[in-house]
Enzyme design. Structure first.
Site, PDB file in Angstrom:
ATOM      1  N   GLY A  23      41.268  49.082  37.374  1.00  0.00           N
ATOM      2  CA  GLY A  23      41.316  49.838  38.624  1.00  0.00           C
ATOM      3  C   GLY A  23      40.079  49.609  39.459  1.00  0.00           C
ATOM      4  N   GLY A  82      47.848  44.702  41.127  1.00  0.00           N
ATOM      5  CA  GLY A  82      47.872  43.921  39.887  1.00  0.00           C
ATOM      6  C   GLY A  82      48.520  42.560  40.091  1.00  0.00           C
ATOM      7  N   ASP A  83      49.575  42.510  40.911  1.00  0.00           N
ATOM      8  CA  ASP A  83      50.255  41.239  41.180  1.00  0.00           C
ATOM      9  C   ASP A  83      49.339  40.306  41.971  1.00  0.00           C
ATOM     10  OD1 ASP A  83      52.450  42.388  39.911  1.00  0.00           O
ATOM     11  OD2 ASP A  83      53.237  43.188  41.790  1.00  0.00           O
TER      12      ASP A  83
END
Lengths: 310, 310
Positions: free
Chosen positions: B220, B249-250
């Protein structure tokens, strides 16, 4: 053939979730899809009653394609939805398994161009001429369709000698009334919005003065109240029915229209509409009805009132 | 060409509503649709970075058709999604204009038949042979695909000499690890679920022992922690970025893969992944990133750590 018009057709999607929590992520456990919009719901019930139905209105985009696919599978239903550039809207009903309550998310309809609206009117008049026994004009207007649309469609039906029922609300209803539809079927809220009165007897009479030949007000558990040229009646279900009211109004419209086409007198039309409506509330699947429940209720609906003195 | 695999692709739909209230009816004011599922998101970011990408996985039904239509409009993306009988799932993100919060509704994926899974493996191996520079295996497995699917796909990539990144969770990750992927990119929750440890340094090392050549843990706002054969590093964004973490995240996966293909050393790979991820959080549209924000952040990412002694 009975014609139903759904200018703002929809792909109705039901999601079952264990419990809806705002701002959380949910795994949907069941997805149910079916053609939606009031006129398509009315058509489904009419077909279940044994009537041939033609459905028209607009369908577009991938959701419109799904609509066409589904309609080909429905017996006694002829698909006359016209193609449009915009995509048919989706409605999502999130059914909460914990409480049984439903949260509704309705997309706006596709924007209809003047050329699309004009093509619709032409096709609609052709369908009226092709021998419609009655027509139901149902639901909201999508963006781009003029607010006076239902007045135009009511007038065309009357010119073709086809009895016309108008089931809409707000400005669309107000404008449509001016063209003198044969029947309107407002619920208590729509009636109050139209007339300013929350007293059903007064409001029903007042709605009739605004242009409808007959007003059939749906009053929820208290059944239907009809003020017509032939008389005034009230039809009440035998007992309070528990369940999902989704589609109950559309079933009432199908009851009224089918009985009109079968030339039944008003008290029988109302009894059928009330029984269908209650059977729809009682059904496990939203918007469907169980024939045996319908027949049981039909025998027990109480109709009171009187015919107008000749 | 970089290959991304999305076995459980989706049509991602965002609904904007004034405020989500359970058991009420909502008029959706804005509808945004786009291809979704982690591998398709990774592909979009790779394409924006200037890489040619081929996307594969499954697509079916009317939602699958929408997916194909949308992919043809994306530059540098080649659509190699295989047809299946079931319909591609939808995900609905209900964005609350009042609070900015999002409520997520995810349909289950279509059920994949053994024949469809077998056809996929054949097509996947062909795509690897056709010169993939790297492959990303992304997201959950749809019903019907065996839980060991990613192990099979990792093994095929390694046999073809194509570097393989695995980004999934739970049992699918556990099984995939056994086939020794080059990189896994768990977030803190996935890492804890895999290793039982909530201590990032410990958990990252432990995940590596379970089979991955390199583990890049996304933590994060604390950035990325990488344990690799070449060394151990931590990359931290210059400041806490506020916004929507969807797709961050992607974007990190796209950063890692593109930098791997460009043969950049690990510290540069991590800096790119962190900057892309933070630029995605900061972007007004979920899952997109603003190139100028990315470049600004890239210059300011702090990477610490050390290479393994030779």
């Amino acid at each position: 053939m009975i014609l139903t018009v759904t200018l703002n057709a929809a792909l109705d999607i039901t999601y079952r979730v264990p419990a809806l929590t705002p701002h959380a992520s949910h795994r949907v456990t069941e997805v149910i899809e079916r053609p939606g919009g009031k006129g398509l719901n009315v058509a489904r019930v009419l077909a279940a009653l044994g009537h041939d139905v033609t459905v028209t209105g607009f369908a577009g985009g991938d959701t419109g394609r799904t609509l066409h696919d589904r309609l080909t599978r429905e017996p006694r239903v002829t698909d006359a939805l016209l193609p449009v550039d915009g995509a048919t809207r989706r409605t999502i009903a999130v059914a909460d398994a914990a409480t049984g309550d439903t949260t509704q998310l309705n997309e706006p309809g596709p924007s209809i161009s003047p050329a699309e609206w004009s093509a619709f009117q032409e096709s609609y008049e052709e369908l009226l001429r092709r021998g419609a026994a009655a027509v139901a004009l149902c639901g909201s207007l999508p963006p781009g369709v003029p607010v006076g649309a239902y007045a135009v469609l009511v007038r065309a039906a009357r010119a073709a000698g086809v009895p016309v029922l108008l089931d809409t609300s707000g400005e669309a209803l107000r404008h449509g009334l001016g063209a003198r539809p044969d029947i309107i079927k407002p619920n208590a809220d729509e009636l109050a919005e139209l007339t300013g009165s929350h007293e059903p007897a007064q409001a029903t009479r007042d709605a009739r003065r605004r242009g409808a030949h007959a007003v059939v007000a749906s009053l929820g558990a208290r059944g239907l109240r009809a003020v017509t040229p032939e008389g005034t009646w009230q039809a009440v279900p035998p007992a309070r029915v528990h369940g999902n009211p989704t589609g109950a109004g559309d079933s009432a419209v199908a009851g009224l229209l089918s009985a009109l086409v079968e030339e039944l007198p008003w008290p029988d039309r109302l009894a059928r509409a009330v029984a269908l409506s209650a059977a729809t509330v009682a059904a496990p699947v939203a918007g469907e009805f169980v024939p045996s429940t319908y027949e049981d209720l039909l025998a027990r609906v109480a109709v009171t009132g009187e015919a107008t003195a000749a």
